[in-house]
Design an enzyme around this catalytic site. Structure first.
Site, PDB file in Angstrom:
ATOM      1  N   ASP A  51       0.841  -1.202   0.000  1.00  0.00           N
ATOM      2  CA  ASP A  51       0.000   0.000   0.000  1.00  0.00           C
ATOM      3  C   ASP A  51       0.876   1.251   0.000  1.00  0.00           C
ATOM      4  O   ASP A  51       2.049   1.203   0.392  1.00  0.00           O
ATOM      5  CB  ASP A  51      -0.876   0.029   1.258  1.00  0.00           C
ATOM      6  CG  ASP A  51      -1.847  -1.142   1.284  1.00  0.00           C
ATOM      7  OD1 ASP A  51      -2.139  -1.698   0.217  1.00  0.00           O
ATOM      8  OD2 ASP A  51      -2.291  -1.494   2.399  1.00  0.00           O
TER       9      ASP A  51
HETATM   10  N1  URA Z   1      -1.205  -5.959   3.825  1.00  0.00           N
HETATM   11  C1  URA Z   1      -1.700  -4.703   3.845  1.00  0.00           C
HETATM   12  O1  URA Z   1      -2.711  -4.442   4.443  1.00  0.00           O
HETATM   13  N2  URA Z   1      -1.027  -3.765   3.183  1.00  0.00           N
HETATM   14  C2  URA Z   1       0.134  -3.989   2.520  1.00  0.00           C
HETATM   15  O2  URA Z   1       0.694  -3.070   1.957  1.00  0.00           O
HETATM   16  C3  URA Z   1       0.625  -5.301   2.516  1.00  0.00           C
HETATM   17  C4  URA Z   1      -0.051  -6.280   3.180  1.00  0.00           C
END
Ligand code: URA
Length: 238
Positions: A106
Protein backbone atom coordinates in the site's frame (compact mmCIF):
# COMPACT_ATOMS: atom_id res chain seq x y z
CA UNK A 1 24.98 -11.90 -25.54
CA UNK A 2 28.33 -11.99 -27.28
CA UNK A 3 31.29 -13.74 -25.71
CA UNK A 4 33.72 -11.52 -23.88
CA UNK A 5 37.05 -11.86 -22.11
CA UNK A 6 36.70 -13.48 -18.70
CA UNK A 7 38.53 -10.70 -16.84
CA UNK A 8 36.27 -8.11 -18.48
CA UNK A 9 33.09 -10.00 -17.55
CA UNK A 10 34.16 -10.23 -13.91
CA UNK A 11 34.98 -6.53 -13.80
CA UNK A 12 31.68 -5.65 -15.49
CA UNK A 13 29.43 -7.72 -13.30
CA UNK A 14 31.08 -7.36 -9.88
CA UNK A 15 32.90 -4.73 -7.84
CA UNK A 16 36.18 -6.53 -8.60
CA UNK A 17 38.57 -4.47 -10.75
CA UNK A 18 39.97 -5.85 -13.97
CA UNK A 19 43.46 -6.11 -12.45
CA UNK A 20 42.10 -7.99 -9.44
CA UNK A 21 40.08 -10.19 -11.80
CA UNK A 22 43.22 -11.13 -13.75
CA UNK A 23 45.00 -12.04 -10.50
CA UNK A 24 42.08 -14.19 -9.36
CA UNK A 25 41.91 -15.96 -12.72
CA UNK A 26 45.65 -16.61 -12.99
CA UNK A 27 45.64 -17.74 -9.35
CA UNK A 28 43.10 -20.44 -10.20
CA UNK A 29 40.31 -18.83 -8.18
CA UNK A 30 37.78 -18.60 -11.00
CA UNK A 31 35.68 -21.40 -12.45
CA UNK A 32 33.59 -21.41 -15.61
CA UNK A 33 30.86 -24.05 -15.46
CA UNK A 34 32.73 -25.68 -12.60
CA UNK A 35 36.11 -25.88 -14.35
CA UNK A 36 39.06 -23.74 -13.21
CA UNK A 37 39.95 -21.26 -15.96
CA UNK A 38 43.38 -19.63 -15.66
CA UNK A 39 43.32 -17.52 -18.85
CA UNK A 40 42.02 -13.96 -18.39
CA UNK A 41 41.60 -13.65 -22.16
CA UNK A 42 39.41 -16.76 -22.47
CA UNK A 43 36.16 -15.85 -24.23
CA UNK A 44 32.93 -16.72 -22.42
CA UNK A 45 29.26 -15.87 -22.83
CA UNK A 46 28.20 -14.61 -19.39
CA UNK A 47 24.54 -15.40 -20.08
CA UNK A 48 25.24 -19.04 -20.76
CA UNK A 49 28.08 -19.96 -18.43
CA UNK A 50 28.10 -20.01 -14.63
CA UNK A 51 31.16 -18.03 -13.61
CA UNK A 52 32.29 -18.15 -9.99
CA UNK A 53 35.03 -16.26 -8.23
CA UNK A 54 36.06 -17.10 -4.65
CA UNK A 55 32.85 -15.78 -3.13
CA UNK A 56 30.72 -14.44 -5.98
CA UNK A 57 28.58 -16.05 -8.66
CA UNK A 58 28.37 -13.79 -11.71
CA UNK A 59 24.86 -12.65 -12.25
CA UNK A 60 24.51 -12.22 -16.01
CA UNK A 61 20.98 -13.33 -16.44
CA UNK A 62 18.77 -11.65 -18.98
CA UNK A 63 16.32 -10.35 -16.40
CA UNK A 64 16.73 -7.74 -13.70
CA UNK A 65 15.79 -8.39 -10.09
CA UNK A 66 15.94 -5.45 -7.75
CA UNK A 67 15.11 -5.02 -4.10
CA UNK A 68 13.81 -1.73 -2.76
CA UNK A 69 13.21 -0.52 0.73
CA UNK A 70 9.97 1.15 -0.22
CA UNK A 71 9.23 4.33 1.68
CA UNK A 72 5.71 5.41 2.61
CA UNK A 73 4.08 7.87 0.21
CA UNK A 74 4.84 6.18 -3.12
CA UNK A 75 2.63 3.72 -4.96
CA UNK A 76 3.56 0.22 -6.10
CA UNK A 77 2.86 0.73 -9.80
CA UNK A 78 4.97 1.21 -12.89
CA UNK A 79 3.57 4.57 -13.98
CA UNK A 80 1.02 7.01 -12.65
CA UNK A 81 0.06 10.46 -13.93
CA UNK A 82 -0.42 11.93 -10.47
CA UNK A 83 1.42 9.93 -7.83
CA UNK A 84 5.11 9.07 -7.46
CA UNK A 85 5.67 5.39 -8.17
CA UNK A 86 8.36 3.01 -6.98
CA UNK A 87 9.72 3.02 -10.56
CA UNK A 88 10.17 6.82 -10.34
CA UNK A 89 12.53 6.20 -7.41
CA UNK A 90 14.87 3.99 -9.44
CA UNK A 91 18.14 5.36 -10.78
CA UNK A 92 17.66 6.86 -14.24
CA UNK A 93 19.32 4.00 -16.15
CA UNK A 94 16.83 1.52 -14.66
CA UNK A 95 13.76 3.57 -15.44
CA UNK A 96 13.77 2.59 -19.10
CA UNK A 97 13.87 -1.17 -18.51
CA UNK A 98 10.17 -2.16 -18.39
CA UNK A 99 10.44 -2.95 -14.72
CA UNK A 100 7.42 -3.45 -12.52
CA UNK A 101 6.86 -4.27 -8.84
CA UNK A 102 6.31 -7.98 -8.15
CA UNK A 103 3.36 -7.52 -5.85
CA UNK A 104 1.99 -4.48 -4.15
CA UNK A 105 2.57 -2.66 -0.92
CA UNK A 106 0.00 0.00 0.00
CA UNK A 107 1.01 3.63 -0.42
CA UNK A 108 1.56 3.97 3.34
CA UNK A 109 3.34 0.59 3.74
CA UNK A 110 7.13 0.50 3.87
CA UNK A 111 9.72 -2.20 3.39
CA UNK A 112 10.88 -4.97 1.12
CA UNK A 113 9.61 -4.76 -2.45
CA UNK A 114 10.91 -6.73 -5.42
CA UNK A 115 11.06 -5.00 -8.78
CA UNK A 116 11.74 -7.02 -11.91
CA UNK A 117 11.16 -7.36 -15.64
CA UNK A 118 10.59 -11.12 -15.32
CA UNK A 119 6.84 -11.73 -15.51
CA UNK A 120 7.12 -15.47 -15.04
CA UNK A 121 9.18 -15.04 -11.88
CA UNK A 122 6.75 -12.44 -10.49
CA UNK A 123 3.86 -14.78 -11.17
CA UNK A 124 5.61 -17.60 -9.32
CA UNK A 125 6.39 -15.34 -6.39
CA UNK A 126 2.82 -14.10 -6.09
CA UNK A 127 0.83 -17.19 -6.92
CA UNK A 128 -1.11 -18.45 -3.88
CA UNK A 129 -0.06 -21.95 -4.98
CA UNK A 130 3.60 -21.11 -4.30
CA UNK A 131 2.69 -20.20 -0.70
CA UNK A 132 5.72 -17.92 -0.41
CA UNK A 133 5.50 -16.39 3.03
CA UNK A 134 5.67 -12.67 3.74
CA UNK A 135 6.53 -11.19 7.10
CA UNK A 136 5.29 -7.80 8.28
CA UNK A 137 5.72 -5.65 11.34
CA UNK A 138 2.44 -3.98 12.24
CA UNK A 139 1.86 -1.29 14.86
CA UNK A 140 -1.75 -1.18 15.97
CA UNK A 141 -4.01 1.11 17.96
CA UNK A 142 -4.66 -1.09 20.98
CA UNK A 143 -3.15 -3.74 23.22
CA UNK A 144 -2.66 -7.13 21.57
CA UNK A 145 -3.10 -10.33 23.57
CA UNK A 146 -2.91 -14.10 23.25
CA UNK A 147 -6.46 -13.91 21.91
CA UNK A 148 -5.36 -12.20 18.68
CA UNK A 149 -2.44 -14.63 18.32
CA UNK A 150 -4.94 -17.48 18.47
CA UNK A 151 -7.44 -15.85 16.12
CA UNK A 152 -4.67 -15.32 13.54
CA UNK A 153 -3.40 -18.89 14.02
CA UNK A 154 -6.91 -20.24 13.42
CA UNK A 155 -7.29 -18.22 10.20
CA UNK A 156 -9.07 -14.88 10.42
CA UNK A 157 -12.38 -14.37 8.67
CA UNK A 158 -12.34 -10.94 7.00
CA UNK A 159 -15.33 -8.63 7.30
CA UNK A 160 -16.46 -9.56 3.77
CA UNK A 161 -16.55 -13.23 4.79
CA UNK A 162 -13.26 -14.25 3.14
CA UNK A 163 -11.40 -16.81 5.23
CA UNK A 164 -7.63 -16.31 5.47
CA UNK A 165 -5.07 -19.06 5.84
CA UNK A 166 -3.61 -19.44 9.35
CA UNK A 167 -1.09 -16.68 10.10
CA UNK A 168 1.66 -16.61 12.70
CA UNK A 169 1.67 -13.61 15.02
CA UNK A 170 4.53 -12.86 17.43
CA UNK A 171 4.16 -9.95 19.83
CA UNK A 172 7.12 -7.56 19.84
CA UNK A 173 5.40 -5.24 22.33
CA UNK A 174 1.83 -4.54 23.50
CA UNK A 175 0.96 -2.83 20.25
CA UNK A 176 3.56 -4.13 17.78
CA UNK A 177 3.37 -7.56 16.17
CA UNK A 178 5.32 -9.54 13.64
CA UNK A 179 2.88 -11.31 11.35
CA UNK A 180 3.69 -14.01 8.83
CA UNK A 181 1.19 -14.73 6.06
CA UNK A 182 1.22 -17.12 3.12
CA UNK A 183 -1.05 -15.32 0.70
CA UNK A 184 -1.41 -11.80 -0.62
CA UNK A 185 -4.97 -10.62 -0.53
CA UNK A 186 -5.71 -6.95 -1.10
CA UNK A 187 -4.84 -4.94 2.09
CA UNK A 188 -4.59 -8.32 3.79
CA UNK A 189 -2.80 -7.38 7.02
CA UNK A 190 -4.92 -4.29 7.60
CA UNK A 191 -8.09 -6.25 6.92
CA UNK A 192 -7.03 -9.12 9.18
CA UNK A 193 -6.45 -6.71 12.06
CA UNK A 194 -9.70 -4.86 11.28
CA UNK A 195 -11.54 -8.19 11.48
CA UNK A 196 -10.35 -8.68 15.06
CA UNK A 197 -11.01 -5.06 16.07
CA UNK A 198 -7.69 -3.29 15.53
CA UNK A 199 -6.50 -0.52 13.26
CA UNK A 200 -3.03 -0.75 11.72
CA UNK A 201 -1.15 2.50 12.34
CA UNK A 202 2.00 1.56 10.47
CA UNK A 203 3.10 -1.42 8.42
CA UNK A 204 6.47 -2.61 7.19
CA UNK A 205 7.33 -5.75 5.19
CA UNK A 206 10.57 -7.25 6.45
CA UNK A 207 10.79 -10.57 4.63
CA UNK A 208 9.62 -12.44 1.52
CA UNK A 209 10.33 -16.19 1.48
CA UNK A 210 13.72 -16.44 3.18
CA UNK A 211 14.93 -13.05 1.93
CA UNK A 212 15.00 -10.39 4.64
CA UNK A 213 15.14 -6.66 4.16
CA UNK A 214 18.83 -5.89 4.79
CA UNK A 215 19.55 -3.53 7.70
CA UNK A 216 21.84 -1.47 5.50
CA UNK A 217 19.28 -0.79 2.77
CA UNK A 218 17.93 2.59 3.78
CA UNK A 219 14.52 3.91 2.76
CA UNK A 220 14.11 4.43 -1.01
CA UNK A 221 17.41 2.67 -1.64
CA UNK A 222 17.58 -0.12 -4.23
CA UNK A 223 20.09 -2.75 -5.19
CA UNK A 224 20.23 -5.67 -7.55
CA UNK A 225 19.64 -9.09 -6.03
CA UNK A 226 22.39 -11.66 -6.10
CA UNK A 227 21.53 -15.04 -7.63
CA UNK A 228 21.54 -16.60 -4.18
CA UNK A 229 19.05 -13.97 -2.99
CA UNK A 230 16.70 -14.61 -5.92
CA UNK A 231 16.63 -18.26 -4.89
CA UNK A 232 15.89 -17.31 -1.26
CA UNK A 233 12.83 -15.37 -2.38
CA UNK A 234 10.98 -18.47 -3.50
CA UNK A 235 12.01 -20.59 -0.52
CA UNK A 236 9.50 -21.22 2.17
CA UNK A 237 9.90 -22.08 5.84
CA UNK A 238 12.71 -24.49 6.47
N1 URA B 1 -1.21 -5.96 3.83
C1 URA B 1 -1.70 -4.70 3.84
O1 URA B 1 -2.71 -4.44 4.44
N2 URA B 1 -1.03 -3.76 3.18
C2 URA B 1 0.13 -3.99 2.52
O2 URA B 1 0.69 -3.07 1.96
C3 URA B 1 0.62 -5.30 2.52
C4 URA B 1 -0.05 -6.28 3.18
Amino acid sequence: MASERLDKIIANYTSITRTQARKLIVGGKVTVDGVVMKKPEAKTDPECAVIKTEDTTINAKRHLYIMMNKPAGVISASRDNNATTVIDLLPEHLQRKNLFPAGRLDKDTEGLLIITDDGEFAHRLLSPKSKVNKVYIARVDNTLTENEIKLFADGVQLKDGTKCLPAKMTLLSDTVAEVQIYEGKYHQIKRMFAAVGFQVLSLQRIRIGQLSLPDNLSKSQVRELKIEEIELLCENDR
